[in-house]
Enzyme design. Structure first.
Site, PDB file in Angstrom:
ATOM      1  N   ASP A   1     -18.051 -38.530  56.444  1.00 42.51           N
ATOM      2  CA  ASP A   1     -18.717 -38.566  55.145  1.00 42.51           C
ATOM      3  C   ASP A   1     -20.208 -38.815  55.386  1.00 42.51           C
ATOM      4  OD1 ASP A   1     -17.955 -38.899  52.036  1.00 42.51           O
ATOM      5  OD2 ASP A   1     -19.689 -40.150  52.534  1.00 42.51           O
TER       6      ASP A   1
ATOM      7  N   ASN B   1     -29.544 -35.301  47.087  1.00 42.35           N
ATOM      8  CA  ASN B   1     -29.507 -34.447  45.884  1.00 42.35           C
ATOM      9  C   ASN B   1     -30.458 -34.959  44.803  1.00 42.35           C
ATOM     10  OD1 ASN B   1     -27.636 -32.522  46.762  1.00 42.35           O
ATOM     11  ND2 ASN B   1     -25.889 -33.798  46.193  1.00 42.35           N
TER      12      ASN B   1
ATOM     13  N   ASP C   1     -27.480 -28.615  49.844  1.00 42.37           N
ATOM     14  CA  ASP C   1     -26.660 -27.529  50.411  1.00 42.37           C
ATOM     15  C   ASP C   1     -27.055 -27.243  51.854  1.00 42.37           C
ATOM     16  OD1 ASP C   1     -25.326 -27.305  48.036  1.00 42.37           O
ATOM     17  OD2 ASP C   1     -26.395 -25.522  47.343  1.00 42.37           O
TER      18      ASP C   1
ATOM     19  N   GLU D   1     -19.484 -34.225  50.141  1.00 39.91           N
ATOM     20  CA  GLU D   1     -20.028 -34.438  51.489  1.00 39.91           C
ATOM     21  C   GLU D   1     -18.960 -34.882  52.471  1.00 39.91           C
ATOM     22  OE1 GLU D   1     -20.876 -38.298  49.156  1.00 39.91           O
ATOM     23  OE2 GLU D   1     -20.534 -36.168  48.765  1.00 39.91           O
TER      24      GLU D   1
END
Length: 380
Positions: A260, A268, A277, A303
């Site tokens: 993770d 973001n 991305d 993620e």
């Protein structure tokens, strides 16, 4: 059979080639990404038109139009070769093909307009066609070793066609005399040549269609089982692939690694989802780079990544996990000015334990890694 009926009979063969070409055009219109179909379609359609026109000509007309007809044949044979080469990631060497075509057409011009010699023209034209096909022979030779049955069959079949085309001038030179030809388009040789061309073209077309359908099915499966952003397996694809993966090697132990990305929400929020991305794509490449061939890598969403490892023991699996962690940490991300890290949970797969339970165990360890400062591998 009277002459007119014979002409109409032999037109059936170019008509079949024309229909195959139209079928490839329809396939290209339906499958926008299959560019190679356009070249094969052009080859079939143009050769069909040239064959149809020549089938209605006498020897004098054949001599008059020999250079034009040969130009169409040479381009047609190159177009098919180029289309097949494109599908394999190669090319039919257009500059070399132009050179072969120029020499062939020059000789045909001399033996049609200066000295009319039908027998030599047939040998020259067939030699030129064979040499153009030979340009892609190496590409197909290297593909013969593939384990894919359809690709292997296509490669072998096209190599046979190349050998047939190259052998035809020698057979004509040895076994056919100029006196045997008579009116070419009414001769047994012409009918035999058309029949052989039709059979080989039909077989090649069937193989191309079968491979195209197979590729479409693979693409549909990829869309169903793979993540569109990273091209890794998605959750559904992971569980499907894991069924075969677990039984592929009875001597190995299996380990599950969950990953993770740390503080991904901040990426973001501060730099936008496009930057996020790019980070996900970079992390997926870092994982793929450091696992072994055959290991399963999936993006479960957001993620979170899951890696299914085949390894000798827990220490070896830990080394793989550490390599991935270091690769992610040391990667430069052009989209953002900060260092990206990830946390991991590593567990061994207990015999007869379902994967969902193993993932839950690995996630619990991953949560411990987060609580203990992140950017680390927590294992059991």
């Amino acid at each position: 059979m009277i002459q007119q009926d014979f002409h109409y009979f032999v037109l059936i063969i170019p008509a079949c080639l024309l229909l195959l070409g139209i079928a490839f055009v329809i396939g290209r219109l339906m499958l926008r990404d299959q560019v190679f179909l356009s070249w094969i379609a052009a080859g079939y359609i143009l050769s069909a038109l040239a064959l149809a026109a020549q089938s209605l000509m006498n020897n004098q007309q054949l001599a008059h139009w020999s250079v034009v007809a040969a130009s169409i044949y040479l381009f047609s044979i190159w177009a098919v070769a180029h289309g097949l080469a494109l599908r394999k990631g190669g090319t039919a060497h257009p500059k070399m093909a132009l050179l072969i075509s120029a020499i062939t057409l020059s000789l045909l011009f001399y033996y049609s307009q200066v000295v009319d010699n039908l027998w030599l023209r047939i040998i020259i034209a067939n030699s030129g066609l064979g040499l153009i096909q030979l340009l892609v022979a190496r590409l197909f030779l290297t593909s013969v070793a593939t384990k894919d049955v359809l690709d292997k069959t296509l490669s072998i079949s096209y190599l046979v066609i190349i050998v047939y085309t190259l052998a035809r001038p020698a057979v004509i030179a040895i076994g056919v005399s100029p006196a045997d030809l008579g009116e070419l388009t009414q001769s047994n040789y012409w009918l035999l040549m058309l029949s052989a061309s039709l059979l080989l073209s039909l077989w090649l077309a069937l193989l191309v269609i079968a491979i195209t359908v197979r590729d479409i099915m693979h693409k549909m499966n990829d869309e169903r089982y793979r993540d569109s952003l990273t091209h890794l397996l998605n959750r559904r694809g992971f569980f499907e692939a894991a069924k075969d993966f677990m039984g592929s090697d009875a001597t190995s132990r299996y380990f599950l690694l969950t990953c993770d990305i740390d503080h991904f929400k901040n990426v973001n929020d501060n730099w936008g989802h496009l930057a996020g991305d790019k980070v996900l794509q970079a992390v997926s490449k870092a994982i793929i780079k450091n696992v072994r061939k055959g290991d399963l890598v999936a993006r479960f969403g957001g993620e979170e990544f899951v890696i299914f490892l085949r390894s000798i023991d827990i220490n070896d699996a830990r080394k793989i996990a550490e390599r991935i962690r270091e690769e992610i940490e040391n990667t430069t991300y052009s989209a953002i000015p900060i260092c990206i890290t990830a946390s991991f949970g590593l567990v061994d797969i207990v015999p007869n334990q379902d994967l969902v339970s193993a993932i839950d165990r690995a996630d619990a360890l991953l949560y411990n890694a987060k609580q203990n400062g992140r950017n680390q591998v927590c294992w059991h």
